[in-house]
Scaffold this motif. Sequence first.
Motif: not given
Length: 377
Positions: A197, A199-200, A214, A209
Amino acid sequence: MAWKVIEGNSFGYDIMKQRYLNQCCQVNSVAPSTVWIGLREEIGELVSNSFSYIGDGTSTLFWLDDWLGYLLVDKCGVPFFMRDSLTQTVADYFFEGVWHFTQTFVNSFPQIVCDILLLPIGGKDARFWKPSLQGKVSSVLAFAHHGHKFPRVSWGSWIWEPFIPVRRSLVCWRLLHDRMPNYDRLIRHGLVAPNWCPICKRDAETAEHIFWNCVCVQQAWAIFLTWFDFSQGLQELDIHSFLVAAWNRQLSSQISMLWKAGIINMIWAIWTERNSCIFDSKKFSSKHILQHVKVAFLENDMNFKHLGTMKNAWTDYVVLRNIGVKGRVAPPPEFISVSWWPPITPWMKVNTDGSALGVPGEIASGGVFRDHWGWVR
Ligand SMILES: [Zn+2]
Protein backbone atom coordinates in the motif's frame (compact mmCIF):
# COMPACT_ATOMS: atom_id res chain seq x y z
CA MET A 1 -17.85 1.86 -32.09
CA ALA A 2 -18.42 -1.87 -32.76
CA TRP A 3 -21.18 -0.89 -35.19
CA LYS A 4 -18.87 1.50 -37.02
CA VAL A 5 -16.28 -1.26 -37.35
CA ILE A 6 -18.89 -3.57 -38.92
CA GLU A 7 -20.02 -0.85 -41.31
CA GLY A 8 -16.37 0.07 -42.04
CA ASN A 9 -17.50 3.43 -43.43
CA SER A 10 -14.32 5.36 -42.72
CA PHE A 11 -10.65 4.71 -43.31
CA GLY A 12 -9.79 3.81 -39.69
CA TYR A 13 -12.80 1.56 -39.15
CA ASP A 14 -12.24 -0.07 -42.53
CA ILE A 15 -8.71 -1.01 -41.48
CA MET A 16 -10.03 -2.55 -38.25
CA LYS A 17 -12.69 -4.45 -40.17
CA GLN A 18 -10.19 -5.90 -42.61
CA ARG A 19 -7.68 -6.66 -39.87
CA TYR A 20 -9.94 -8.35 -37.34
CA LEU A 21 -13.10 -9.58 -39.09
CA ASN A 22 -13.48 -12.19 -41.78
CA GLN A 23 -15.91 -11.84 -44.65
CA CYS A 24 -18.86 -12.93 -42.48
CA CYS A 25 -18.08 -10.23 -39.91
CA GLN A 26 -16.84 -12.94 -37.55
CA VAL A 27 -13.74 -12.34 -35.43
CA ASN A 28 -10.75 -14.03 -36.99
CA SER A 29 -8.00 -12.67 -34.82
CA VAL A 30 -7.31 -11.86 -31.21
CA ALA A 31 -5.41 -8.61 -30.87
CA PRO A 32 -3.46 -7.68 -27.73
CA SER A 33 -5.63 -4.63 -27.08
CA THR A 34 -8.05 -4.11 -24.19
CA VAL A 35 -10.24 -1.95 -26.44
CA TRP A 36 -10.53 -4.72 -28.97
CA ILE A 37 -11.53 -7.31 -26.35
CA GLY A 38 -14.52 -5.12 -25.45
CA LEU A 39 -15.50 -4.68 -29.10
CA ARG A 40 -15.09 -8.35 -29.92
CA GLU A 41 -17.84 -9.28 -27.44
CA GLU A 42 -20.23 -6.90 -29.17
CA ILE A 43 -19.52 -7.74 -32.82
CA GLY A 44 -21.32 -11.12 -32.82
CA GLU A 45 -24.35 -9.63 -31.06
CA LEU A 46 -24.59 -6.79 -33.58
CA VAL A 47 -24.18 -9.06 -36.61
CA SER A 48 -26.83 -11.52 -35.41
CA ASN A 49 -29.28 -8.65 -34.85
CA SER A 50 -28.75 -6.89 -38.17
CA PHE A 51 -29.28 -7.56 -41.86
CA SER A 52 -27.74 -6.37 -45.12
CA TYR A 53 -29.69 -4.25 -47.56
CA ILE A 54 -28.78 -4.61 -51.22
CA GLY A 55 -28.08 -1.42 -53.14
CA ASP A 56 -25.61 -1.83 -55.97
CA GLY A 57 -24.39 -5.10 -54.39
CA THR A 58 -20.71 -4.18 -54.59
CA SER A 59 -20.01 -4.45 -50.86
CA THR A 60 -22.34 -7.33 -50.00
CA LEU A 61 -21.03 -10.86 -50.25
CA PHE A 62 -23.39 -13.05 -52.27
CA TRP A 63 -22.76 -16.26 -50.30
CA LEU A 64 -21.62 -15.04 -46.91
CA ASP A 65 -23.80 -12.03 -46.00
CA ASP A 66 -27.34 -12.38 -44.68
CA TRP A 67 -28.94 -10.10 -47.28
CA LEU A 68 -31.79 -12.60 -47.81
CA GLY A 69 -32.52 -13.09 -44.12
CA TYR A 70 -30.38 -16.24 -44.19
CA LEU A 71 -26.90 -17.17 -45.35
CA LEU A 72 -26.75 -18.77 -48.79
CA VAL A 73 -23.83 -20.98 -47.73
CA ASP A 74 -26.07 -22.50 -45.04
CA LYS A 75 -29.15 -22.78 -47.23
CA CYS A 76 -27.22 -24.40 -50.08
CA GLY A 77 -25.23 -26.66 -47.74
CA VAL A 78 -21.81 -25.37 -48.81
CA PRO A 79 -19.07 -27.30 -46.89
CA PHE A 80 -17.16 -25.20 -44.34
CA PHE A 81 -13.75 -25.71 -45.97
CA MET A 82 -15.05 -24.07 -49.17
CA ARG A 83 -16.60 -20.98 -47.58
CA ASP A 84 -13.52 -18.81 -47.29
CA SER A 85 -13.03 -18.97 -51.06
CA LEU A 86 -16.55 -17.64 -51.82
CA THR A 87 -15.68 -13.96 -52.19
CA GLN A 88 -18.16 -13.06 -54.93
CA THR A 89 -20.31 -9.99 -54.27
CA VAL A 90 -23.96 -9.62 -55.20
CA ALA A 91 -22.84 -7.28 -58.00
CA ASP A 92 -21.00 -10.20 -59.63
CA TYR A 93 -24.40 -11.84 -60.24
CA PHE A 94 -26.45 -8.70 -60.86
CA PHE A 95 -25.35 -6.32 -63.59
CA GLU A 96 -27.09 -4.22 -66.22
CA GLY A 97 -30.32 -4.66 -64.21
CA VAL A 98 -30.48 -8.44 -64.71
CA TRP A 99 -29.65 -11.41 -62.45
CA HIS A 100 -27.20 -13.89 -63.94
CA PHE A 101 -27.40 -17.39 -62.42
CA THR A 102 -26.18 -20.67 -63.80
CA GLN A 103 -28.87 -23.10 -64.92
CA THR A 104 -27.65 -25.59 -62.30
CA PHE A 105 -28.21 -23.03 -59.51
CA VAL A 106 -31.73 -22.23 -60.79
CA ASN A 107 -32.66 -25.92 -61.05
CA SER A 108 -31.20 -26.82 -57.65
CA PHE A 109 -32.54 -23.91 -55.62
CA PRO A 110 -35.71 -22.53 -57.25
CA GLN A 111 -37.06 -21.17 -53.93
CA ILE A 112 -33.88 -19.16 -53.33
CA VAL A 113 -34.07 -17.72 -56.85
CA CYS A 114 -37.69 -16.68 -56.16
CA ASP A 115 -36.60 -14.97 -52.91
CA ILE A 116 -33.86 -13.11 -54.77
CA LEU A 117 -36.14 -11.97 -57.60
CA LEU A 118 -38.68 -10.57 -55.12
CA LEU A 119 -36.01 -8.48 -53.37
CA PRO A 120 -36.16 -4.69 -53.95
CA ILE A 121 -32.79 -3.36 -55.15
CA GLY A 122 -31.49 0.20 -55.45
CA GLY A 123 -29.34 2.88 -53.86
CA LYS A 124 -26.26 1.85 -51.87
CA ASP A 125 -25.49 -1.26 -49.84
CA ALA A 126 -26.17 -0.80 -46.14
CA ARG A 127 -26.48 -2.73 -42.91
CA PHE A 128 -29.51 -2.24 -40.66
CA TRP A 129 -29.83 -3.06 -37.01
CA LYS A 130 -33.13 -4.85 -36.41
CA PRO A 131 -34.08 -3.37 -32.99
CA SER A 132 -33.96 0.19 -34.40
CA LEU A 133 -36.58 1.76 -36.67
CA GLN A 134 -33.84 3.82 -38.33
CA GLY A 135 -31.56 0.78 -38.58
CA LYS A 136 -28.74 2.51 -36.69
CA VAL A 137 -27.26 1.73 -33.30
CA SER A 138 -27.48 4.57 -30.81
CA SER A 139 -26.21 4.56 -27.23
CA VAL A 140 -29.76 4.65 -25.88
CA LEU A 141 -30.89 1.68 -27.99
CA ALA A 142 -27.73 -0.30 -27.23
CA PHE A 143 -28.32 0.24 -23.51
CA ALA A 144 -31.96 -0.84 -23.83
CA HIS A 145 -30.85 -3.93 -25.79
CA HIS A 146 -28.29 -4.98 -23.18
CA GLY A 147 -29.92 -3.55 -20.06
CA HIS A 148 -32.03 -6.59 -19.23
CA LYS A 149 -28.95 -8.85 -19.11
CA PHE A 150 -27.55 -7.19 -16.04
CA PRO A 151 -29.01 -7.45 -12.52
CA ARG A 152 -30.56 -4.32 -11.07
CA VAL A 153 -28.54 -2.97 -8.18
CA SER A 154 -29.82 -0.87 -5.31
CA TRP A 155 -27.01 1.67 -5.62
CA GLY A 156 -27.57 2.30 -9.35
CA SER A 157 -29.51 5.51 -8.88
CA TRP A 158 -27.62 6.38 -5.70
CA ILE A 159 -24.23 7.18 -7.15
CA TRP A 160 -25.38 9.02 -10.28
CA GLU A 161 -26.81 12.25 -9.00
CA PRO A 162 -26.83 15.66 -10.69
CA PHE A 163 -25.04 17.25 -7.76
CA ILE A 164 -22.08 14.83 -7.93
CA PRO A 165 -19.52 15.31 -10.74
CA VAL A 166 -19.61 12.29 -13.04
CA ARG A 167 -15.88 11.60 -12.80
CA ARG A 168 -16.21 11.20 -9.03
CA SER A 169 -19.24 8.92 -9.32
CA LEU A 170 -17.23 6.91 -11.83
CA VAL A 171 -14.53 6.16 -9.24
CA CYS A 172 -17.25 4.84 -6.90
CA TRP A 173 -18.79 2.81 -9.75
CA ARG A 174 -15.42 1.24 -10.56
CA LEU A 175 -14.82 0.42 -6.91
CA LEU A 176 -18.19 -1.33 -6.64
CA HIS A 177 -17.34 -3.38 -9.74
CA ASP A 178 -13.79 -4.14 -8.55
CA ARG A 179 -12.40 -2.21 -11.50
CA MET A 180 -10.02 0.17 -9.74
CA PRO A 181 -6.43 -0.08 -11.03
CA ASN A 182 -4.92 -0.64 -7.59
CA TYR A 183 -1.67 -2.63 -7.35
CA ASP A 184 -3.31 -5.90 -6.34
CA ARG A 185 -5.55 -5.83 -9.41
CA LEU A 186 -2.72 -4.86 -11.76
CA ILE A 187 -0.68 -7.81 -10.48
CA ARG A 188 -3.64 -10.16 -10.99
CA HIS A 189 -3.71 -9.00 -14.62
CA GLY A 190 -0.05 -9.82 -15.11
CA LEU A 191 1.48 -6.37 -14.71
CA VAL A 192 4.62 -5.84 -12.66
CA ALA A 193 3.80 -3.55 -9.74
CA PRO A 194 4.83 -3.28 -6.09
CA ASN A 195 2.55 -5.28 -3.84
CA TRP A 196 2.26 -2.85 -0.97
CA CYS A 197 0.00 0.00 0.00
CA PRO A 198 1.56 3.36 -1.01
CA ILE A 199 -0.16 5.04 1.95
CA CYS A 200 0.80 2.90 4.97
CA LYS A 201 3.56 0.97 3.12
CA ARG A 202 2.71 -2.16 5.08
CA ASP A 203 -0.13 -4.25 3.65
CA ALA A 204 -0.98 -5.37 0.13
CA GLU A 205 -2.94 -2.76 -1.79
CA THR A 206 -6.34 -4.32 -2.41
CA ALA A 207 -9.36 -2.12 -3.15
CA GLU A 208 -10.78 -3.02 0.26
CA HIS A 209 -7.54 -1.94 1.94
CA ILE A 210 -6.96 1.32 0.08
CA PHE A 211 -10.53 2.56 0.46
CA TRP A 212 -11.42 1.21 3.89
CA ASN A 213 -9.01 -0.88 5.95
CA CYS A 214 -5.82 1.17 5.67
CA VAL A 215 -5.06 2.67 9.10
CA CYS A 216 -4.56 6.17 7.67
CA VAL A 217 -7.77 6.00 5.64
CA GLN A 218 -9.75 4.78 8.64
CA GLN A 219 -8.83 7.97 10.51
CA ALA A 220 -10.48 10.02 7.76
CA TRP A 221 -13.56 7.79 7.67
CA ALA A 222 -13.93 7.91 11.47
CA ILE A 223 -14.06 11.72 11.45
CA PHE A 224 -16.36 11.83 8.41
CA LEU A 225 -18.84 9.41 9.99
CA THR A 226 -18.82 11.37 13.25
CA TRP A 227 -19.87 14.47 11.31
CA PHE A 228 -22.95 12.63 10.10
CA ASP A 229 -23.71 10.88 13.39
CA PHE A 230 -23.25 7.43 11.81
CA SER A 231 -23.12 5.14 14.81
CA GLN A 232 -21.99 1.77 13.41
CA GLY A 233 -18.33 0.98 14.18
CA LEU A 234 -15.82 0.94 11.34
CA GLN A 235 -14.45 -2.43 12.45
CA GLU A 236 -17.86 -4.08 12.06
CA LEU A 237 -18.08 -3.16 8.37
CA ASP A 238 -16.28 -3.57 5.08
CA ILE A 239 -16.58 -0.99 2.29
CA HIS A 240 -19.50 -2.75 0.57
CA SER A 241 -21.56 -3.35 3.72
CA PHE A 242 -20.89 0.26 4.76
CA LEU A 243 -22.21 1.55 1.43
CA VAL A 244 -25.34 -0.60 1.72
CA ALA A 245 -25.92 0.68 5.28
CA ALA A 246 -25.32 4.24 4.04
CA TRP A 247 -27.89 3.91 1.24
CA ASN A 248 -30.56 2.71 3.65
CA ARG A 249 -30.37 5.67 6.01
CA GLN A 250 -33.52 7.77 6.24
CA LEU A 251 -32.46 11.42 6.20
CA SER A 252 -33.96 14.80 5.39
CA SER A 253 -33.50 15.87 1.78
CA GLN A 254 -30.67 18.36 2.45
CA ILE A 255 -28.71 15.98 4.71
CA SER A 256 -29.32 13.08 2.32
CA MET A 257 -27.81 15.07 -0.57
CA LEU A 258 -24.75 15.99 1.49
CA TRP A 259 -24.40 12.43 2.84
CA LYS A 260 -24.40 10.89 -0.66
CA ALA A 261 -22.09 13.52 -2.08
CA GLY A 262 -19.83 13.25 0.97
CA ILE A 263 -19.31 9.49 0.66
CA ILE A 264 -18.56 9.66 -3.05
CA ASN A 265 -16.25 12.62 -2.54
CA MET A 266 -14.46 10.69 0.23
CA ILE A 267 -13.84 7.75 -2.12
CA TRP A 268 -12.67 10.09 -4.86
CA ALA A 269 -10.44 12.08 -2.46
CA ILE A 270 -8.83 8.89 -1.07
CA TRP A 271 -8.00 7.80 -4.61
CA THR A 272 -6.62 11.25 -5.51
CA GLU A 273 -4.51 11.36 -2.36
CA ARG A 274 -3.22 7.83 -2.99
CA ASN A 275 -2.15 8.86 -6.51
CA SER A 276 -0.36 11.92 -5.12
CA CYS A 277 1.60 9.60 -2.81
CA ILE A 278 2.76 7.55 -5.80
CA PHE A 279 3.24 10.13 -8.55
CA ASP A 280 4.08 13.31 -6.59
CA SER A 281 5.84 11.61 -3.65
CA LYS A 282 3.53 13.42 -1.24
CA LYS A 283 2.84 12.17 2.25
CA PHE A 284 -0.69 10.86 2.82
CA SER A 285 -2.82 13.15 4.92
CA SER A 286 -6.33 12.38 6.16
CA LYS A 287 -6.65 16.14 6.79
CA HIS A 288 -6.31 16.80 3.04
CA ILE A 289 -9.05 14.29 2.30
CA LEU A 290 -11.45 15.92 4.73
CA GLN A 291 -10.59 19.37 3.36
CA HIS A 292 -11.41 18.17 -0.18
CA VAL A 293 -14.73 16.84 1.05
CA LYS A 294 -15.63 20.02 2.94
CA VAL A 295 -14.92 22.17 -0.11
CA ALA A 296 -17.13 19.83 -2.16
CA PHE A 297 -19.92 20.21 0.44
CA LEU A 298 -19.95 23.96 -0.03
CA GLU A 299 -19.97 23.62 -3.84
CA ASN A 300 -22.84 21.13 -3.64
CA ASP A 301 -24.87 23.24 -1.31
CA MET A 302 -24.31 26.43 -3.27
CA ASN A 303 -25.15 24.91 -6.66
CA PHE A 304 -28.08 22.71 -5.66
CA LYS A 305 -30.02 24.78 -3.15
CA HIS A 306 -33.30 23.75 -4.70
CA LEU A 307 -32.73 20.08 -3.98
CA GLY A 308 -33.53 19.92 -0.33
CA THR A 309 -34.24 21.25 3.09
CA MET A 310 -33.22 20.12 6.55
CA LYS A 311 -35.53 18.52 9.05
CA ASN A 312 -36.20 21.20 11.64
CA ALA A 313 -34.54 19.22 14.38
CA TRP A 314 -31.44 19.42 16.55
CA THR A 315 -29.87 16.31 14.93
CA ASP A 316 -29.82 17.95 11.48
CA TYR A 317 -28.53 21.20 12.90
CA VAL A 318 -25.56 19.39 14.51
CA VAL A 319 -24.66 17.62 11.24
CA LEU A 320 -24.76 20.87 9.27
CA ARG A 321 -22.69 22.67 11.90
CA ASN A 322 -20.08 19.83 11.77
CA ILE A 323 -19.60 20.15 8.03
CA GLY A 324 -19.88 23.92 7.88
CA VAL A 325 -22.97 24.14 5.70
CA LYS A 326 -25.86 26.48 6.34
CA GLY A 327 -29.17 24.74 6.92
CA ARG A 328 -32.17 25.38 4.73
CA VAL A 329 -35.14 25.30 7.03
CA ALA A 330 -38.21 23.38 5.90
CA PRO A 331 -41.27 25.61 5.46
CA PRO A 332 -43.73 25.38 8.37
CA PRO A 333 -46.71 23.06 7.86
CA GLU A 334 -49.73 24.71 6.31
CA PHE A 335 -53.08 24.40 8.08
CA ILE A 336 -56.16 24.19 5.91
CA SER A 337 -59.48 24.92 7.54
CA VAL A 338 -62.06 22.25 6.72
CA SER A 339 -65.69 22.41 7.83
CA TRP A 340 -68.64 20.07 7.45
CA TRP A 341 -72.30 21.07 7.50
CA PRO A 342 -74.99 18.57 8.51
CA PRO A 343 -77.96 17.97 6.19
CA ILE A 344 -81.46 19.16 7.10
CA THR A 345 -83.78 16.56 8.63
CA PRO A 346 -84.79 13.95 7.41
CA TRP A 347 -81.94 13.89 4.85
CA MET A 348 -78.70 11.87 5.16
CA LYS A 349 -75.40 13.16 3.83
CA VAL A 350 -72.88 10.78 2.31
CA ASN A 351 -69.19 11.69 1.88
CA THR A 352 -67.08 9.43 -0.35
CA ASP A 353 -63.49 9.10 -1.49
CA GLY A 354 -61.44 6.65 -3.49
CA SER A 355 -57.89 5.97 -4.61
CA ALA A 356 -55.91 3.83 -7.05
CA LEU A 357 -52.40 2.38 -6.84
CA GLY A 358 -51.34 3.01 -10.43
CA VAL A 359 -53.11 2.52 -13.75
CA PRO A 360 -53.95 -0.33 -13.98
CA GLY A 361 -53.66 -1.14 -10.30
CA GLU A 362 -55.56 -1.87 -7.13
CA ILE A 363 -58.40 0.50 -6.36
CA ALA A 364 -60.50 1.12 -3.26
CA SER A 365 -63.25 3.49 -2.26
CA GLY A 366 -65.38 4.18 0.80
CA GLY A 367 -68.04 6.47 2.19
CA VAL A 368 -69.75 7.52 5.39
CA PHE A 369 -73.45 8.30 5.95
CA ARG A 370 -74.41 10.92 8.54
CA ASP A 371 -77.75 12.30 9.68
CA HIS A 372 -78.71 15.89 10.59
CA TRP A 373 -77.08 15.45 14.05
CA GLY A 374 -73.81 14.39 12.41
CA TRP A 375 -74.14 10.83 13.70
CA VAL A 376 -72.80 8.04 11.52
CA ARG A 377 -75.55 5.70 10.22
ZN1 LIG B 1 -2.40 1.02 3.75
